[in-house]
Design a protein around this motif. Sequence first.
Motif, PDB file in Angstrom:
ATOM      1  N   THR A  45     -51.964 -52.978 -45.503  1.00  0.00           N
ATOM      2  CA  THR A  45     -50.507 -53.097 -45.613  1.00  0.00           C
ATOM      3  C   THR A  45     -50.018 -53.109 -47.056  1.00  0.00           C
ATOM      4  O   THR A  45     -48.829 -52.906 -47.308  1.00  0.00           O
ATOM      5  CB  THR A  45     -50.036 -54.382 -44.914  1.00  0.00           C
ATOM      6  N   GLY A  46     -50.918 -53.383 -47.999  1.00  0.00           N
ATOM      7  CA  GLY A  46     -50.541 -53.385 -49.408  1.00  0.00           C
ATOM      8  C   GLY A  46     -51.700 -52.904 -50.253  1.00  0.00           C
ATOM      9  O   GLY A  46     -52.863 -53.206 -49.956  1.00  0.00           O
ATOM     10  N   ILE A  47     -51.399 -52.134 -51.301  1.00  0.00           N
ATOM     11  CA  ILE A  47     -52.465 -51.590 -52.126  1.00  0.00           C
ATOM     12  C   ILE A  47     -51.947 -51.356 -53.535  1.00  0.00           C
ATOM     13  O   ILE A  47     -50.740 -51.130 -53.746  1.00  0.00           O
ATOM     14  CB  ILE A  47     -53.001 -50.268 -51.515  1.00  0.00           C
ATOM     15  N   ASN A  48     -52.831 -51.445 -54.499  1.00  0.00           N
ATOM     16  CA  ASN A  48     -52.484 -51.151 -55.885  1.00  0.00           C
ATOM     17  C   ASN A  48     -52.314 -49.641 -56.031  1.00  0.00           C
ATOM     18  O   ASN A  48     -53.216 -48.876 -55.686  1.00  0.00           O
ATOM     19  CB  ASN A  48     -53.602 -51.655 -56.805  1.00  0.00           C
ATOM     20  N   SER A  49     -51.186 -49.200 -56.555  1.00  0.00           N
ATOM     21  CA  SER A  49     -50.917 -47.764 -56.659  1.00  0.00           C
ATOM     22  C   SER A  49     -51.936 -47.045 -57.531  1.00  0.00           C
ATOM     23  O   SER A  49     -52.120 -45.829 -57.419  1.00  0.00           O
ATOM     24  CB  SER A  49     -49.510 -47.524 -57.219  1.00  0.00           C
ATOM     25  N   ARG A  50     -52.634 -47.791 -58.396  1.00  0.00           N
ATOM     26  CA  ARG A  50     -53.651 -47.177 -59.236  1.00  0.00           C
ATOM     27  C   ARG A  50     -54.808 -46.604 -58.419  1.00  0.00           C
ATOM     28  O   ARG A  50     -55.591 -45.800 -58.931  1.00  0.00           O
ATOM     29  CB  ARG A  50     -54.210 -48.199 -60.230  1.00  0.00           C
ATOM     30  N   ALA A  51     -54.920 -47.036 -57.188  1.00  0.00           N
ATOM     31  CA  ALA A  51     -55.976 -46.504 -56.341  1.00  0.00           C
ATOM     32  C   ALA A  51     -55.852 -44.999 -56.165  1.00  0.00           C
ATOM     33  O   ALA A  51     -56.829 -44.323 -55.821  1.00  0.00           O
ATOM     34  CB  ALA A  51     -55.934 -47.192 -54.972  1.00  0.00           C
ATOM     35  N   PHE A  52     -54.667 -44.456 -56.406  1.00  0.00           N
ATOM     36  CA  PHE A  52     -54.452 -43.036 -56.177  1.00  0.00           C
ATOM     37  C   PHE A  52     -54.415 -42.211 -57.461  1.00  0.00           C
ATOM     38  O   PHE A  52     -54.380 -40.980 -57.395  1.00  0.00           O
ATOM     39  CB  PHE A  52     -53.141 -42.830 -55.412  1.00  0.00           C
ATOM     40  N   THR A  53     -54.413 -42.852 -58.629  1.00  0.00           N
ATOM     41  CA  THR A  53     -54.226 -42.090 -59.855  1.00  0.00           C
ATOM     42  C   THR A  53     -55.472 -41.333 -60.297  1.00  0.00           C
ATOM     43  O   THR A  53     -55.361 -40.386 -61.065  1.00  0.00           O
ATOM     44  CB  THR A  53     -53.752 -43.004 -61.005  1.00  0.00           C
ATOM     45  N   THR A  54     -56.654 -41.771 -59.881  1.00  0.00           N
ATOM     46  CA  THR A  54     -57.852 -40.989 -60.161  1.00  0.00           C
ATOM     47  C   THR A  54     -58.540 -40.578 -58.861  1.00  0.00           C
ATOM     48  O   THR A  54     -59.761 -40.473 -58.780  1.00  0.00           O
ATOM     49  CB  THR A  54     -58.853 -41.768 -61.037  1.00  0.00           C
ATOM     50  N   SER A  55     -57.737 -40.362 -57.833  1.00  0.00           N
ATOM     51  CA  SER A  55     -58.263 -39.868 -56.569  1.00  0.00           C
ATOM     52  C   SER A  55     -57.763 -38.444 -56.349  1.00  0.00           C
ATOM     53  O   SER A  55     -56.975 -37.914 -57.125  1.00  0.00           O
ATOM     54  CB  SER A  55     -57.828 -40.778 -55.415  1.00  0.00           C
ATOM     55  N   ASN A  56     -58.235 -37.848 -55.292  1.00  0.00           N
ATOM     56  CA  ASN A  56     -57.847 -36.499 -54.895  1.00  0.00           C
ATOM     57  C   ASN A  56     -56.995 -36.635 -53.638  1.00  0.00           C
ATOM     58  O   ASN A  56     -57.504 -36.943 -52.565  1.00  0.00           O
ATOM     59  CB  ASN A  56     -59.109 -35.672 -54.620  1.00  0.00           C
ATOM     60  N   VAL A  57     -55.697 -36.415 -53.775  1.00  0.00           N
ATOM     61  CA  VAL A  57     -54.802 -36.676 -52.642  1.00  0.00           C
ATOM     62  C   VAL A  57     -55.089 -35.767 -51.449  1.00  0.00           C
ATOM     63  O   VAL A  57     -54.781 -36.121 -50.307  1.00  0.00           O
ATOM     64  CB  VAL A  57     -53.320 -36.560 -53.054  1.00  0.00           C
ATOM     65  N   GLU A  58     -55.690 -34.600 -51.709  1.00  0.00           N
ATOM     66  CA  GLU A  58     -56.037 -33.720 -50.597  1.00  0.00           C
ATOM     67  C   GLU A  58     -57.075 -34.381 -49.689  1.00  0.00           C
ATOM     68  O   GLU A  58     -57.022 -34.250 -48.466  1.00  0.00           O
ATOM     69  CB  GLU A  58     -56.580 -32.386 -51.127  1.00  0.00           C
ATOM     70  N   ILE A  59     -58.013 -35.104 -50.292  1.00  0.00           N
ATOM     71  CA  ILE A  59     -59.040 -35.791 -49.512  1.00  0.00           C
ATOM     72  C   ILE A  59     -58.514 -37.126 -48.985  1.00  0.00           C
ATOM     73  O   ILE A  59     -58.806 -37.519 -47.850  1.00  0.00           O
ATOM     74  CB  ILE A  59     -60.304 -36.006 -50.362  1.00  0.00           C
ATOM     75  N   VAL A  60     -57.718 -37.830 -49.798  1.00  0.00           N
ATOM     76  CA  VAL A  60     -57.116 -39.089 -49.338  1.00  0.00           C
ATOM     77  C   VAL A  60     -56.315 -38.845 -48.071  1.00  0.00           C
ATOM     78  O   VAL A  60     -56.340 -39.656 -47.134  1.00  0.00           O
ATOM     79  CB  VAL A  60     -56.235 -39.712 -50.434  1.00  0.00           C
ATOM     80  N   ASN A  61     -55.615 -37.729 -47.994  1.00  0.00           N
ATOM     81  CA  ASN A  61     -54.845 -37.403 -46.789  1.00  0.00           C
ATOM     82  C   ASN A  61     -55.711 -37.395 -45.534  1.00  0.00           C
ATOM     83  O   ASN A  61     -55.252 -37.760 -44.448  1.00  0.00           O
ATOM     84  CB  ASN A  61     -54.182 -36.028 -46.942  1.00  0.00           C
ATOM     85  N   LYS A  62     -56.951 -36.996 -45.696  1.00  0.00           N
ATOM     86  CA  LYS A  62     -57.835 -36.869 -44.532  1.00  0.00           C
ATOM     87  C   LYS A  62     -58.433 -38.203 -44.106  1.00  0.00           C
ATOM     88  O   LYS A  62     -58.584 -38.459 -42.917  1.00  0.00           O
ATOM     89  CB  LYS A  62     -58.957 -35.870 -44.840  1.00  0.00           C
ATOM     90  N   VAL A  63     -58.782 -39.047 -45.078  1.00  0.00           N
ATOM     91  CA  VAL A  63     -59.461 -40.302 -44.740  1.00  0.00           C
ATOM     92  C   VAL A  63     -58.521 -41.498 -44.689  1.00  0.00           C
ATOM     93  O   VAL A  63     -58.887 -42.552 -44.175  1.00  0.00           O
ATOM     94  CB  VAL A  63     -60.613 -40.575 -45.731  1.00  0.00           C
TER      95      VAL A  63
END
Length: 390
Positions: free
Chosen positions: A104-122
């Motif tokens: 329900t809550g997450i640090n936005s930094r979790a996405f700054t060095t991730s690949n949103v194309e893959i994050v979308n899937k998992v």
Amino acid sequence: MKNKIIASMLAAGLCLSLAACGQKTVNQTVSPESQQSAAESRQPVTSEPQQPSAPESKDKRTITDLGGNEVEIPAVPEIQRVVVISPPVMSFAVQTIPDTEMITGINSRAFTTSNVEIVNKVFPNWQSVDTSFIDASFAVNTESLLSLDPDIIFYYGNVQKQGLGNIDIPSVDFFSKGLNGPEAVSVAWDNQLREIFGLDTSGSLQEEWDRTNGKISQLLQNQNQEKTALCIFSNAAGSITVSGTDSFDAYAQSFFDMAGIQNAAADIEGTAEVSMEQIYQWNPDMIIVFHDAPAQKILDNSIEGQDWSLLKAWKDKAVYDVPRTTYSWITPCADSPVLPLWLVSKAYPDLISDSELKTEISEYYQRNYDITLTDDDINSILGYRKASGS
């Protein structure tokens, strides 16, 4: 999906200095009045007289987290709302948590060095998860955090713990002073989450590391040379920081060792700023880039005040961005066991081809996420920063 989050850089604990990437997020701010109203609306409606509150569950458990703290956590079925303070922990949480809707809550930094194309899937609901409760300095807005009504919080080290204040919510530390190597750290995180969510050890990350180590051992039997490599930890505003030996913020040494590569900066402990003159002296065969100025800018030799053209790695075009999925592979993440294979494919392409590496990545995601990656997905992993311009 092209959405990105804009985040500032920070090097606190394991949350490494991160490159700012623009990304839209959906944040929700809940007032105390709204929170009370929502809580009241969740109360069951019954014509029977209201009974006294049930006693607390006897199935609560006490665990010892990686920081050595004894923490009383809810029974597995009672963990329904999770808040993740530490960015890299997101990578492990989305793999082990029964349902990502529980985050329900997450640090936005979790996405700054991730690949949103893959994050979308998992992590398909990632855009709807609240990120407004914490700022760039890891200071938590207590009211906003409590409005998320978390059952458990995941953080990393004392700095992040202090940001939580004195809230009475079970909080689990993922920092251990005794763990530095990426295999040890990632396995410990995976095991801690498995304990929290009541999972067995089948399909654990240790099994993936064992598989990688066995594969690498076979590949390196045919190695007849040892190349040197340099990991550019950050490169911004004219300041170049490199990764030396293992510490809480540098893991390149272990990855290089696994792949039969010598770390050009092995004399440096942790991460440190260096000059171009020092890099000229090292003259590595290969350069890998974590974040900030991407590999393409080095290959273009377009960074003001830096001349990379004198280096062997530049002349051989052996400058690469570290692959990204749910996090950068050069830091402990759920996909770190694949990085040594990628390094071998770059340093010793005669030992493992690009097509063989892509097969390894595809099979890894099938085993660990039950997801079939497309060719475009795999290409985005291996060349995300170049494709996205980040």
